[in-house]
Design a protein around this motif. Sequence first.
Motif, mmCIF file in Angstrom:
data_model
loop_
_atom_site.group_PDB
_atom_site.id
_atom_site.type_symbol
_atom_site.label_atom_id
_atom_site.label_comp_id
_atom_site.label_asym_id
_atom_site.label_seq_id
_atom_site.Cartn_x
_atom_site.Cartn_y
_atom_site.Cartn_z
ATOM 1 N N LEU A 252 -5.912 -3.127 -1.858
ATOM 2 C CA LEU A 252 -4.822 -2.448 -2.542
ATOM 3 C C LEU A 252 -5.297 -1.817 -3.849
ATOM 4 C CD1 LEU A 252 -2.013 -5.127 -2.087
ATOM 5 C CD2 LEU A 252 -2.316 -3.016 -0.792
ATOM 6 N N PRO A 253 -4.806 -0.629 -4.169
ATOM 7 C CA PRO A 253 -5.209 -0.011 -5.440
ATOM 8 C C PRO A 253 -4.536 -0.657 -6.644
ATOM 9 C CG PRO A 253 -3.653 1.396 -4.274
ATOM 10 C CD PRO A 253 -3.993 0.274 -3.335
ATOM 11 N N GLN A 254 -3.394 -1.350 -6.425
ATOM 12 C CA GLN A 254 -2.691 -1.991 -7.524
ATOM 13 C C GLN A 254 -2.908 -3.503 -7.485
ATOM 14 O OE1 GLN A 254 -1.267 -0.917 -4.771
ATOM 15 N NE2 GLN A 254 0.586 -2.032 -4.227
ATOM 16 N N ALA A 255 -2.703 -4.140 -8.608
ATOM 17 C CA ALA A 255 -2.883 -5.583 -8.708
ATOM 18 C C ALA A 255 -1.718 -6.317 -8.057
ATOM 19 C CB ALA A 255 -3.006 -5.989 -10.172
ATOM 20 N N ARG B 148 2.347 -5.182 -17.542
ATOM 21 C CA ARG B 148 1.286 -4.388 -16.935
ATOM 22 C C ARG B 148 1.281 -4.548 -15.419
ATOM 23 N NH1 ARG B 148 -2.871 -7.180 -18.326
ATOM 24 N NH2 ARG B 148 -2.445 -6.754 -20.521
ATOM 25 N N LEU B 149 1.487 -5.774 -14.946
ATOM 26 C CA LEU B 149 1.460 -6.033 -13.511
ATOM 27 C C LEU B 149 2.690 -5.482 -12.813
ATOM 28 C CD1 LEU B 149 0.268 -7.388 -10.990
ATOM 29 C CD2 LEU B 149 1.354 -9.521 -11.729
ATOM 30 N N PRO C 145 5.081 -2.812 -13.650
ATOM 31 C CA PRO C 145 5.466 -1.716 -14.547
ATOM 32 C C PRO C 145 6.896 -1.230 -14.363
ATOM 33 C CG PRO C 145 3.986 -0.922 -12.825
ATOM 34 C CD PRO C 145 3.991 -2.420 -12.738
ATOM 35 N N GLY D 278 3.186 1.100 -3.518
ATOM 36 C CA GLY D 278 2.536 0.907 -4.807
ATOM 37 C C GLY D 278 3.085 -0.251 -5.607
ATOM 38 N N LYS D 279 4.020 -1.014 -5.046
ATOM 39 C CA LYS D 279 4.577 -2.156 -5.765
ATOM 40 C C LYS D 279 3.666 -3.372 -5.607
ATOM 41 C CE LYS D 279 9.371 -0.609 -5.799
ATOM 42 N NZ LYS D 279 10.802 -0.916 -5.564
ATOM 43 N N PRO D 280 3.572 -4.202 -6.640
ATOM 44 C CA PRO D 280 2.682 -5.360 -6.586
ATOM 45 C C PRO D 280 3.198 -6.439 -5.653
ATOM 46 C CG PRO D 280 3.941 -5.367 -8.617
ATOM 47 C CD PRO D 280 4.242 -4.068 -7.934
ATOM 48 N N ARG E 23 0.831 -1.209 0.000
ATOM 49 C CA ARG E 23 0.000 0.000 0.000
ATOM 50 C C ARG E 23 0.858 1.248 0.000
ATOM 51 N NH1 ARG E 23 -1.585 3.858 2.970
ATOM 52 N NH2 ARG E 23 -0.379 3.145 4.775
#
Length: 262
Positions: free
Chosen positions: A148-151, A252-253, A255, A125-127, A122
Amino acid sequence: MLVDSHCHLDRLDLAAHGGSLDAALEAARARGVGHFLCIGVSAGNAAAVKALAEQYPDVDCSVGVHPLDLEPGAAPALDWLLRELEHPRVVAIGETGLDYHYEPEAAGLQREAFRLHLEAARITGKPVVVHTREARVDTLALLREAALPQAGVLHCFTEDWAMAKAALDIGFYISLSGIVTFRNADALREVARQVPADRLLVETDSPYLAPIPHRGKPNLPQYVREVAEFLAELRGVRFEELAEQTTDNFQRLFPLAHLNRG
């Protein structure tokens, strides 16, 4: 181009390549594997995976503590993890998650550590790269709680379609390993047919879980091609299409990964 989205380059059995990691990576490149994500599993191997990512332009890494590598009675420190994640070649967090198969008695500690990794995700921002075994309800509950905002990705997926669908519904990807080729993996093959094309990754999890026809031997990154070829046939698409799609999905996952697609 293929990506091995989950491998342990610091743990490979290199006997087939004369003890040379250079040779093992070159063998994979010769089979169309253009990038490797080398996965961290403990505080002890964080330096090793970062060094490999620094050494090879087509290798990135993650840092985290596997649920079976937790120090007895202690979750990793959040400030340690955040410092490790500042490294420019660390593009993901993990692997982390829950494994109640081998250490059900450590479930509480595993949940604490998993929450910590999700908090780091969180903040940065890293998956997140998630390992889950016999912990379906708690894994999904904690992922939903984190919001989480990211996948992220459920790696080496071996669960049923209900869990895959639940993970997909909260934005996660599904990564399949050589297990999908095993004779007794009919249920997993059903899942593999249903995962949306834009949420699918391929991996070796090498040195573990070599696909057929190499089962029983040490796994190597070059064998991600066998996984991808099997999945392409299973899903009724051309190999080249599946390779391109899973590489697009990886980019995409993750970046921040340093892919060079020519």
